[in-house]
Design a protein around this motif. Structure first.
Motif, PDB file in Angstrom:
ATOM      1  N   ASP A 180       0.870  -1.159   0.000  1.00  0.00           N
ATOM      2  CA  ASP A 180       0.000   0.000   0.000  1.00  0.00           C
ATOM      3  C   ASP A 180       0.913   1.217   0.000  1.00  0.00           C
ATOM      4  O   ASP A 180       2.124   1.076  -0.219  1.00  0.00           O
ATOM      5  N   LYS A 181       0.392   2.399   0.241  1.00  0.00           N
ATOM      6  CA  LYS A 181       1.248   3.583   0.112  1.00  0.00           C
ATOM      7  C   LYS A 181       2.288   3.685   1.222  1.00  0.00           C
ATOM      8  O   LYS A 181       3.248   4.459   1.103  1.00  0.00           O
ATOM      9  N   ASP A 182       2.122   2.888   2.286  1.00  0.00           N
ATOM     10  CA  ASP A 182       3.027   2.979   3.427  1.00  0.00           C
ATOM     11  C   ASP A 182       3.939   1.772   3.609  1.00  0.00           C
ATOM     12  O   ASP A 182       4.867   1.821   4.420  1.00  0.00           O
ATOM     13  N   CYS A 183       3.700   0.673   2.898  1.00  0.00           N
ATOM     14  CA  CYS A 183       4.487  -0.533   3.158  1.00  0.00           C
ATOM     15  C   CYS A 183       4.656  -1.349   1.889  1.00  0.00           C
ATOM     16  O   CYS A 183       3.959  -1.143   0.889  1.00  0.00           O
ATOM     17  N   LEU A 184       5.610  -2.290   1.953  1.00  0.00           N
ATOM     18  CA  LEU A 184       5.870  -3.206   0.840  1.00  0.00           C
ATOM     19  C   LEU A 184       6.402  -4.509   1.417  1.00  0.00           C
ATOM     20  O   LEU A 184       7.427  -4.526   2.096  1.00  0.00           O
ATOM     21  N   PHE A 185       5.680  -5.622   1.175  1.00  0.00           N
ATOM     22  CA  PHE A 185       6.098  -6.948   1.597  1.00  0.00           C
ATOM     23  C   PHE A 185       6.295  -7.806   0.353  1.00  0.00           C
ATOM     24  O   PHE A 185       5.472  -7.768  -0.557  1.00  0.00           O
ATOM     25  N   GLY A 186       7.373  -8.589   0.332  1.00  0.00           N
ATOM     26  CA  GLY A 186       7.615  -9.421  -0.836  1.00  0.00           C
ATOM     27  C   GLY A 186       8.308 -10.719  -0.494  1.00  0.00           C
ATOM     28  O   GLY A 186       8.933 -10.861   0.559  1.00  0.00           O
ATOM     29  N   THR A 187       8.180 -11.687  -1.403  1.00  0.00           N
ATOM     30  CA  THR A 187       8.871 -12.960  -1.239  1.00  0.00           C
ATOM     31  C   THR A 187       9.105 -13.611  -2.599  1.00  0.00           C
ATOM     32  O   THR A 187       8.320 -13.423  -3.535  1.00  0.00           O
ATOM     33  N   SER A 245     -10.742 -13.049  -8.451  1.00  0.00           N
ATOM     34  CA  SER A 245     -10.456 -13.457  -7.081  1.00  0.00           C
ATOM     35  C   SER A 245      -9.485 -14.624  -7.142  1.00  0.00           C
ATOM     36  O   SER A 245      -9.333 -15.277  -8.181  1.00  0.00           O
ATOM     37  N   GLY A 246      -8.813 -14.888  -6.028  1.00  0.00           N
ATOM     38  CA  GLY A 246      -7.841 -15.974  -6.032  1.00  0.00           C
ATOM     39  C   GLY A 246      -7.231 -16.166  -4.667  1.00  0.00           C
ATOM     40  O   GLY A 246      -7.742 -15.688  -3.650  1.00  0.00           O
ATOM     41  N   SER A 247      -6.107 -16.851  -4.642  1.00  0.00           N
ATOM     42  CA  SER A 247      -5.387 -17.091  -3.391  1.00  0.00           C
ATOM     43  C   SER A 247      -3.894 -17.008  -3.653  1.00  0.00           C
ATOM     44  O   SER A 247      -3.434 -17.196  -4.789  1.00  0.00           O
ATOM     45  N   VAL A 248      -3.151 -16.713  -2.591  1.00  0.00           N
ATOM     46  CA  VAL A 248      -1.703 -16.543  -2.672  1.00  0.00           C
ATOM     47  C   VAL A 248      -1.057 -17.350  -1.561  1.00  0.00           C
ATOM     48  O   VAL A 248      -1.531 -17.366  -0.429  1.00  0.00           O
ATOM     49  N   THR A 249       0.045 -18.033  -1.912  1.00  0.00           N
ATOM     50  CA  THR A 249       0.834 -18.754  -0.919  1.00  0.00           C
ATOM     51  C   THR A 249       2.305 -18.460  -1.137  1.00  0.00           C
ATOM     52  O   THR A 249       2.785 -18.460  -2.274  1.00  0.00           O
ATOM     53  N   GLY A 250       3.029 -18.203  -0.049  1.00  0.00           N
ATOM     54  CA  GLY A 250       4.464 -17.973  -0.148  1.00  0.00           C
ATOM     55  C   GLY A 250       5.106 -17.981   1.222  1.00  0.00           C
ATOM     56  O   GLY A 250       4.449 -17.739   2.235  1.00  0.00           O
ATOM     57  N   SER A 251       6.403 -18.294   1.269  1.00  0.00           N
ATOM     58  CA  SER A 251       7.162 -18.270   2.517  1.00  0.00           C
ATOM     59  C   SER A 251       7.816 -16.898   2.658  1.00  0.00           C
ATOM     60  O   SER A 251       8.756 -16.571   1.933  1.00  0.00           O
ATOM     61  N   PHE A 252       7.295 -16.103   3.576  1.00  0.00           N
ATOM     62  CA  PHE A 252       7.802 -14.753   3.800  1.00  0.00           C
ATOM     63  C   PHE A 252       8.846 -14.814   4.905  1.00  0.00           C
ATOM     64  O   PHE A 252       8.527 -14.976   6.082  1.00  0.00           O
ATOM     65  N   ILE A 280      -2.414  -3.604  -2.750  1.00  0.00           N
ATOM     66  CA  ILE A 280      -1.995  -3.907  -4.117  1.00  0.00           C
ATOM     67  C   ILE A 280      -1.248  -5.237  -4.091  1.00  0.00           C
ATOM     68  O   ILE A 280      -0.312  -5.413  -3.308  1.00  0.00           O
ATOM     69  N   LEU A 281      -1.671  -6.175  -4.943  1.00  0.00           N
ATOM     70  CA  LEU A 281      -0.995  -7.458  -5.099  1.00  0.00           C
ATOM     71  C   LEU A 281      -0.433  -7.525  -6.512  1.00  0.00           C
ATOM     72  O   LEU A 281      -1.160  -7.337  -7.490  1.00  0.00           O
ATOM     73  N   LYS A 282       0.880  -7.773  -6.626  1.00  0.00           N
ATOM     74  CA  LYS A 282       1.479  -7.897  -7.955  1.00  0.00           C
ATOM     75  C   LYS A 282       2.455  -9.064  -7.953  1.00  0.00           C
ATOM     76  O   LYS A 282       3.092  -9.360  -6.931  1.00  0.00           O
ATOM     77  N   ILE A 283       2.547  -9.759  -9.089  1.00  0.00           N
ATOM     78  CA  ILE A 283       3.399 -10.933  -9.182  1.00  0.00           C
ATOM     79  C   ILE A 283       4.290 -10.831 -10.410  1.00  0.00           C
ATOM     80  O   ILE A 283       4.119  -9.965 -11.271  1.00  0.00           O
ATOM     81  N   HIS A 284       5.266 -11.738 -10.470  1.00  0.00           N
ATOM     82  CA  HIS A 284       6.382 -11.616 -11.409  1.00  0.00           C
ATOM     83  C   HIS A 284       5.989 -11.666 -12.878  1.00  0.00           C
ATOM     84  O   HIS A 284       6.736 -11.196 -13.735  1.00  0.00           O
TER      85      HIS A 284
END
Length: 302
Positions: free
Chosen positions: A156-163, A201-208, A241-245
């Motif tokens: 979002d405008k204040d944070c960014l998480f990625g894996t 719609s969907g789902s996301v899985t990842g090791s953060f 915001i969700l974005k992928i490679h």
């Protein structure tokens, strides 16, 4: 120099240097004299009588030597700038999106650092930094950037998480609203669609996990705080915001309870969540109303 009443450099163009490539000039020295004004310009037709404190697209240096040796255009820019605006568009598109706007009151306001967290992967963008006065664009700088990354990012405008670890394929469903009507006089049903609903719609899985950038080792304590911060953000009930490679990107809300599961090792935790698309990532009004941008209505049609 004046000798017997004659100035060897008294002519209007006597002190003009020969024409040269401005890109090759690395240093200018003035010594043993009194100087009123130094101008470096790519306008080969400029005359001495045309020299002023104003800047244009050809001006490289303009130093009037009034009270200081500042040869920059900060003073001119401050007088002629109400806002600095950053715009972005995908190469080939004609639609500019204003992603940043800052009101300018003093020279220090020009110290701007902005990270575009909403750029999709595998996409070439054109960025424009513009100066606005009275709502009119008066100067700008253009540059192109190719955006590419691996894995998933949630922002979002204040944070960014990625894996990039243990990510799945991010399977999605394309949803629409319709009603099936069974007719008495027909073998087949009739499908009625009276809504414009069209979302994914969907789902996301990842090791953060948190890795030390120098040693490559897992930072266990930091990883725990990192995952907890991510989970708090996921259950905040706010759009993200969700974005992928592969270039896919959505404005989403998390609609299912996020799960945090061990993945082979106690320090490897796999986070999974379900999501639903709630807006258009390219719509400035939607970004603003969902709290993902500070760019207000003044710039939505720029």
């Amino acid at each position: 120099m004046i000798f017997l009443g004659n100035a060897f450099h008294g002519g209007a163009n006597a002190s003009y240097p020969p024409a040269m490539d401005l890109a090759k000039i690395t240093e200018i020295r003035l010594f043993d004299g009194t100087y009123n004004h130094l101008v470096l310009t790519s306008d080969a037709g400029m005359e001495v009588c045309d020299i002023s404190d104003e800047w244009d697209y050809n001006t490289k240096i303009n130093a009037p030597f009034n009270e200081n040796f500042d040869a920059g255009n900060t003073g001119f820019s401050l007088r002629n700038t109400d806002y600095v605006v950053i715009k972005r568009r995908e190469v080939g598109s004609t639609q500019w999106i204003v992603i940043f706007a800052k009101e300018i009151h003093e020279v220090s306001d020009f110290e701007i650092s902005f990270t575009d967290k909403y750029a999709r992967s595998q996409t070439e963008y054109q960025y424009c930094v513009s100066s606005y006065t009275n709502g009119i664009e008066n100067s700008f700088i253009l540059d192109s950037v190719y955006s590419e990354f691996e894995g998933y990012y949630i922002a979002d405008k204040d944070c960014l998480f990625g894996t990039i670890y243990d990510v799945d394929g991010c399977d999605t469903s394309k949803n629409m609203a319709n009603q099936i009507i069974r007719l008495l006089n027909s073998k087949y049903v009739s499908v009625v669609s009276n809504s414009d609903v069209n979302y994914e719609s969907g789902s996301v899985t990842g090791s953060f996990i948190q890795m030390d950038e120098t040693t490559g080792e897992v930072r266990t304590g930091d990883g725990l705080r990192y995952r907890n911060s991510l989970k708090e953000r996921l259950v905040s009930k706010k759009p993200l915001i969700l974005k992928i490679h592969d270039g896919r990107i959505w404005m989403i809300k998390v609609t299912g309870a996020p799960t945090d599961s061990q993945y082979g090792h106690r320090d490897l935790r796999s986070i999974n969540f379900e999501w639903t698309e709630v807006g258009d990532i390219n719509d400035m009004k939607s970004l603003y109303e969902n709290g993902l941008s500070d760019v207000d209505a003044k710039w939505w049609t720029s």
